[in-house]
Design a protein around this motif. Sequence first.
Motif, PDB file in Angstrom:
ATOM      1  N   LEU A 244       0.831  -1.206   0.000  1.00  0.00           N
ATOM      2  CA  LEU A 244       0.000   0.000   0.000  1.00  0.00           C
ATOM      3  C   LEU A 244       0.866   1.257   0.000  1.00  0.00           C
ATOM      4  N   ASN A 245       0.513   2.195  -0.891  1.00  0.00           N
ATOM      5  CA  ASN A 245       1.215   3.485  -1.032  1.00  0.00           C
ATOM      6  C   ASN A 245       2.693   3.325  -1.388  1.00  0.00           C
ATOM      7  N   GLY A 246       3.030   2.207  -2.024  1.00  0.00           N
ATOM      8  CA  GLY A 246       4.393   1.999  -2.473  1.00  0.00           C
ATOM      9  C   GLY A 246       5.371   1.620  -1.375  1.00  0.00           C
ATOM     10  N   ILE A 304      -7.025 -10.239   2.195  1.00  0.00           N
ATOM     11  CA  ILE A 304      -7.332 -11.516   1.538  1.00  0.00           C
ATOM     12  C   ILE A 304      -7.457 -11.297   0.034  1.00  0.00           C
ATOM     13  N   VAL A 305      -8.159 -10.231  -0.353  1.00  0.00           N
ATOM     14  CA  VAL A 305      -8.407  -9.930  -1.769  1.00  0.00           C
ATOM     15  C   VAL A 305      -7.757  -8.605  -2.140  1.00  0.00           C
ATOM     16  N   GLY A 306      -7.016  -8.613  -3.243  1.00  0.00           N
ATOM     17  CA  GLY A 306      -6.362  -7.405  -3.727  1.00  0.00           C
ATOM     18  C   GLY A 306      -5.360  -7.758  -4.810  1.00  0.00           C
ATOM     19  N   PRO A 307      -4.738  -6.782  -5.438  1.00  0.00           N
ATOM     20  CA  PRO A 307      -3.716  -7.068  -6.455  1.00  0.00           C
ATOM     21  C   PRO A 307      -2.530  -7.804  -5.821  1.00  0.00           C
ATOM     22  N   ARG A 308      -1.925  -8.713  -6.559  1.00  0.00           N
ATOM     23  CA  ARG A 308      -0.762  -9.432  -6.039  1.00  0.00           C
ATOM     24  C   ARG A 308       0.431  -8.484  -5.914  1.00  0.00           C
ATOM     25  N   PRO A 309       1.158  -8.534  -4.792  1.00  0.00           N
ATOM     26  CA  PRO A 309       2.315  -7.644  -4.618  1.00  0.00           C
ATOM     27  C   PRO A 309       3.515  -8.116  -5.437  1.00  0.00           C
ATOM     28  N   GLU A 310       4.239  -7.162  -6.002  1.00  0.00           N
ATOM     29  CA  GLU A 310       5.428  -7.476  -6.789  1.00  0.00           C
ATOM     30  C   GLU A 310       6.674  -6.952  -6.087  1.00  0.00           C
ATOM     31  N   ARG A 311       7.833  -7.354  -6.563  1.00  0.00           N
ATOM     32  CA  ARG A 311       9.101  -6.920  -6.009  1.00  0.00           C
ATOM     33  C   ARG A 311       9.473  -5.535  -6.549  1.00  0.00           C
ATOM     34  N   ARG A 312      10.255  -4.805  -5.767  1.00  0.00           N
ATOM     35  CA  ARG A 312      10.618  -3.448  -6.133  1.00  0.00           C
ATOM     36  C   ARG A 312      11.303  -3.382  -7.501  1.00  0.00           C
ATOM     37  N   GLU A 313      12.172  -4.372  -7.795  1.00  0.00           N
ATOM     38  CA  GLU A 313      12.889  -4.370  -9.074  1.00  0.00           C
ATOM     39  C   GLU A 313      11.921  -4.413 -10.250  1.00  0.00           C
ATOM     40  N   VAL A 315       8.599  -3.671 -10.103  1.00  0.00           N
ATOM     41  CA  VAL A 315       7.686  -2.528 -10.048  1.00  0.00           C
ATOM     42  C   VAL A 315       8.303  -1.312 -10.734  1.00  0.00           C
ATOM     43  N   GLU A 316       9.565  -1.029 -10.448  1.00  0.00           N
ATOM     44  CA  GLU A 316      10.225   0.129 -11.054  1.00  0.00           C
ATOM     45  C   GLU A 316      10.306  -0.006 -12.566  1.00  0.00           C
ATOM     46  N   LYS A 317      10.566  -1.219 -13.038  1.00  0.00           N
ATOM     47  CA  LYS A 317      10.625  -1.458 -14.486  1.00  0.00           C
ATOM     48  C   LYS A 317       9.248  -1.292 -15.121  1.00  0.00           C
ATOM     49  N   LEU A 318       8.219  -1.875 -14.499  1.00  0.00           N
ATOM     50  CA  LEU A 318       6.872  -1.851 -15.077  1.00  0.00           C
ATOM     51  C   LEU A 318       6.270  -0.445 -15.022  1.00  0.00           C
ATOM     52  N   GLU A 319       6.616   0.335 -13.990  1.00  0.00           N
ATOM     53  CA  GLU A 319       6.085   1.707 -13.909  1.00  0.00           C
ATOM     54  C   GLU A 319       6.647   2.588 -15.020  1.00  0.00           C
ATOM     55  N   ARG A 320       7.845   2.269 -15.497  1.00  0.00           N
ATOM     56  CA  ARG A 320       8.417   3.034 -16.610  1.00  0.00           C
ATOM     57  C   ARG A 320       7.766   2.674 -17.938  1.00  0.00           C
ATOM     58  N   ILE A 321       7.255   1.453 -18.042  1.00  0.00           N
ATOM     59  CA  ILE A 321       6.732   0.948 -19.324  1.00  0.00           C
ATOM     60  C   ILE A 321       5.216   1.059 -19.425  1.00  0.00           C
ATOM     61  N   ILE A 322       4.522   0.750 -18.332  1.00  0.00           N
ATOM     62  CA  ILE A 322       3.056   0.634 -18.360  1.00  0.00           C
ATOM     63  C   ILE A 322       2.422   1.845 -17.691  1.00  0.00           C
ATOM     64  N   PRO A 323       1.539   2.573 -18.389  1.00  0.00           N
ATOM     65  CA  PRO A 323       0.882   3.733 -17.771  1.00  0.00           C
ATOM     66  C   PRO A 323      -0.042   3.313 -16.630  1.00  0.00           C
ATOM     67  N   TYR A 324      -0.068   4.117 -15.581  1.00  0.00           N
ATOM     68  CA  TYR A 324      -0.950   3.945 -14.424  1.00  0.00           C
ATOM     69  C   TYR A 324      -0.665   2.678 -13.612  1.00  0.00           C
ATOM     70  N   TYR A 325       0.526   2.119 -13.777  1.00  0.00           N
ATOM     71  CA  TYR A 325       0.842   0.925 -12.994  1.00  0.00           C
ATOM     72  C   TYR A 325       0.855   1.242 -11.492  1.00  0.00           C
ATOM     73  N   TYR A 326       1.196   2.480 -11.160  1.00  0.00           N
ATOM     74  CA  TYR A 326       1.275   2.871  -9.745  1.00  0.00           C
ATOM     75  C   TYR A 326      -0.075   2.760  -9.034  1.00  0.00           C
ATOM     76  N   LEU A 327      -1.184   2.760  -9.774  1.00  0.00           N
ATOM     77  CA  LEU A 327      -2.508   2.698  -9.158  1.00  0.00           C
ATOM     78  C   LEU A 327      -2.751   1.383  -8.414  1.00  0.00           C
ATOM     79  N   ARG A 328      -1.966   0.350  -8.756  1.00  0.00           N
ATOM     80  CA  ARG A 328      -2.097  -0.927  -8.031  1.00  0.00           C
ATOM     81  C   ARG A 328      -1.791  -0.745  -6.547  1.00  0.00           C
TER      82      ARG A 328
END
Length: 378
Positions: A244-246, A304-313, A315-328
């Motif tokens: 939550l909140n990065g 119990i229910v929510g988006p699956r958490p990813e690793r920082r490495e 997340v940083e890559k996907l936030e550069r490529i995919i718009p609005y990824y931070y909303l997860r």
Amino acid sequence: YESSRFKSTGEMILRVTTGIVFANLFLGFLFYVLGHWTFPKPIFFLETIFSILFLSLLRWSISTFLDIKPKQKVLIVGAGRAGRCIAEILKDQVVGFLDDDPEKFTGNNVRPFVTGPVARIFDVLKQTGVKKVILAITHDRTESLIKTLVDVRVRGYEIDEMISVYERETRKIPVHHIQDRWLLLEKGFDIYSKEMIKRLKRFFDVSFSAFILIVFSPLLLFISIMIKRDSPGPVIFKQKRVGLNGQEFVLYKFRTMYEDAEKHGAVWAQEDDPRVTNVGKWLRKTRLDELPQFWNVLKGDMSIVGPRPERREFVEKLERIIPYYYLRHTVKPGITGWAQINYPYGASVEDAVHKLEYDLYYIKNMSPLLDTQIFLKT
């Protein structure tokens, strides 16, 4: 009885069952706790069962009838990426495209071909008898385009946006076709402003997690012994994930890989991964390796229910490529989620885009009913 309610037979049965069960729990409390009613309890139980059965059958019959009726034909304004995307979903409902870009008149692989410029919209609507127009120009909307569509609407035609149609038909949000303005004005994305819903969700998280950890404690001990006997290393695998909140937190899982599995750096796990131990294969297949995450839920790091958490490495890559990824990261991550029950195992950027579309749908439409549906499907 809107046709959109019948997209999923399972969801329809869930809605019927939930409504009748809660209503009859309330009635049972009135009849047998507060009152002195002599209505036989076995009959009351049978009434509940038959209500669920026959009301579900009635609604299924209605949905079948609605499917037999010819689907509404549509005209798409915009033959670009968004227009082709929605045309592939609606298929035979599309009578044609309108677009002012001459380059889109040729080389378009989507059938039917572009019908003509937007200025021809009234001629096309009259010729085809279509009553619904889908606006599939999601970014550069000119003043003349908006004025034309307003004229279309006031003459009695229905105007719908590509994003709304995509969401209804697929139960995803098209991440490449949304903008800040849409996020600002669209209904939804407000679950965390409702304090009562947050408390109800947290109460369920704590109650169910405590129940699982207590009731399945013998199984947890058995799994721990099996992991120790199978390969050297710790029983519990700890890894930092983004929540939550990065903010980072330590996620707990039963170890399913050999101890030196990531000596060459972080990589996405794959199906049939050679780094997985023999016991790990069984744990992954049965998803029992996720059980320690109920401790994360108790601690408040996860739900119990929510988006699956990813690793920082990642997340940083996907936030550069995919718009609005931070909303997860505007909601707590979960053990299970809308993407998990609707999309297969993925380990690529393209898979991450598809999962984000499901996650955004969940964040936009979060509710106790949707959580219940995800929980039961899991």
